[in-house]
Design an enzyme around this catalytic site. Structure first.
Site, short mmCIF file in Angstrom:
data_model
loop_
_atom_site.label_atom_id
_atom_site.label_comp_id
_atom_site.label_asym_id
_atom_site.label_seq_id
_atom_site.Cartn_x
_atom_site.Cartn_y
_atom_site.Cartn_z
N ALA A 222 -3.13 -2.44 -1.14
CA ALA A 222 -2.42 -2.22 0.13
C ALA A 222 -3.14 -1.28 1.07
O ALA A 222 -3.62 -0.21 0.68
CB ALA A 222 -0.99 -1.73 -0.08
N GLY A 223 -3.21 -1.70 2.30
CA GLY A 223 -3.68 -0.83 3.37
C GLY A 223 -5.16 -0.89 3.67
O GLY A 223 -5.62 -0.29 4.64
N LYS B 167 3.18 -8.11 -10.88
CA LYS B 167 2.91 -7.02 -9.95
C LYS B 167 4.28 -6.55 -9.46
O LYS B 167 4.95 -7.24 -8.71
CB LYS B 167 2.05 -7.49 -8.78
CG LYS B 167 1.77 -6.37 -7.78
CD LYS B 167 1.09 -6.87 -6.52
CE LYS B 167 1.26 -5.87 -5.41
NZ LYS B 167 0.82 -6.36 -4.11
N ASN C 88 -4.99 -8.42 1.09
CA ASN C 88 -4.53 -9.71 1.64
C ASN C 88 -4.75 -9.74 3.15
O ASN C 88 -5.55 -10.52 3.65
CB ASN C 88 -3.07 -9.92 1.28
CG ASN C 88 -2.57 -11.34 1.55
OD1 ASN C 88 -1.67 -11.84 0.88
ND2 ASN C 88 -3.12 -12.03 2.52
N GLY D 260 -0.47 -3.94 4.86
CA GLY D 260 -0.74 -4.60 6.12
C GLY D 260 -1.16 -3.69 7.26
O GLY D 260 -1.34 -4.15 8.38
#
Lengths: 265, 67
Positions: free
Chosen positions: A183-184, A95, A205, A156
């Site tokens: 992401a996000g 990644k 995550n 995040g």
């Protein structure tokens, strides 16, 4: 079943391994998510310390590993980190992250394209973390990327899909490419929305790790990603501007009377 | 001679070291790590041929949590 590059995965939910309150909670979340692809990174550390415990737990999970180049800001850093990851994790998947801004952690798209080209030529299977820019996406595809990982919002941030138009555009213009939202994402409904658009998978995550109950949240995301995929495959009804009754109105009780009342007005 | 190991200066005896000998001297063993010297990855297969010179910046990396 999901064929992603040369692996057959059971789940379209890719889960990160960072920020959990404990390793045990991380493993519970991975199990609840039924994720079989997880992301890891590299850091400076000496073998034999407590970091070994993380690696032993990850090995025991049985999940496929997707290493990232988090923290890299230059092409040479990302290329070297990818090479180190390949040696440690024995995978040519990477990644690719090359970050251009410390506040938004937005990819440096110029460096990303350069690093992707170098790594593809070195035999890596590159999964680039990119913005929702169509032209950058097309450049990465031209270089040989079969998978793209556009952001929904800054890493995040939990803001969800801040530019759904751009994401829909990527989906419609790159029909042959596996697109994974990365992401996000903050809520399961946002993951479902991405899958309903036709995205092939979701990587997240913070939304799980920072939840009050990460295990329960992982379960919620699992359900929403599955639901979104089913909805997309089931070909949703078109949206309409006007009402269209689901119950036929003809011969409903009092129907004739209503017609007569209208005629009298 | 002085080298930098994971952002920490250390002093080595004045003798020739290759990377494998350096790692053994530092008691760094196992498989779950990789090495970069002066910012360049050194594959495990080249540890015997790679000489450590004074002033070298050596990074040992291991798996960690990541998103």
């Amino acid at each position: 079943m999901w064929q992603l590059l040369d692996k057959t995965l059971q789940s379209r939910f890719i889960l990160g391994t960072a920020l959990y309150p404990s390793l045990e909670i991380m493993l519970q979340a991975i199990a609840a998510a039924k994720a079989d692809l997880i992301t890891v990174s590299l850091k400076r550390s000496m073998p034999g310390g407590k970091d070994n415990r993380f690696w032993q737990k990850i090995l025991a999970s049985g999940c496929h590993i997707l290493p990232n180049t988090a923290g890299c800001r230059r092409v040479d850093e990302a290329v070297n980190m990818a090479a180190m990851a390949r040696e440690i994790f024995e995978t040519d998947w990477i990644k690719l992250e090359v970050i251009g801004d410390d506040y938004t952690l937005q990819p440096d798209t110029y460096a990303l394209v350069t690093a992707a080209e170098i790594l593809i030529n070195k035999g890596f299977k590159v999964l680039p973390y990119c913005t929702d820019d169509l032209i950058i996406a097309q450049r990465l595809v031209e270089l040989g990327c079969k998978v793209l990982m556009p952001w929904a919002a800054p890493i995040g941030s939990g803001k969800g899909l801040i530019n759904p138009y751009a994401l829909k555009l990527l989906r419609s213009r790159l029909p042959q490419i596996q697109l994974i939202i990365d992401a996000g994402i903050g809520l399961p409904s946002e993951a479902a929305a991405a899958m309903e658009m036709g995205f092939d998978g979701v990587l997240l995550n913070s939304a799980v790790a920072l939840a009050g109950d990460p295990t329960m949240m992982a379960e919620g995301f699992k359900a929403s990603i599955e639901a979104g995929r089913l909805a997309y495959m089931a070909q949703p009804m078109p949206k309409r501007d006007l009402a269209s009754p689901s119950t036929a109105l003809i011969e409903t009780p009092f129907w004739q009377q209503q017609q007569n009342n209208k005629a009298m007005i | 001679m002085k080298v930098n190991l994971n952002d920490r200066d250390i002093t080595l005896p004045e003798q020739k070291f290759n990377l494998r000998q350096f790692l053994a001297q530092q008691q760094i063993t196992g498989k779950c790590f990789a090495v970069a010297v002066n910012g360049q990855f050194v594959p495990r297969s080249q540890y015997d041929q790679f000489d450590i010179n004074g002033g070298a910046k050596i990074d040992i990396v291991m798996p960690m949590q990541g998103g």
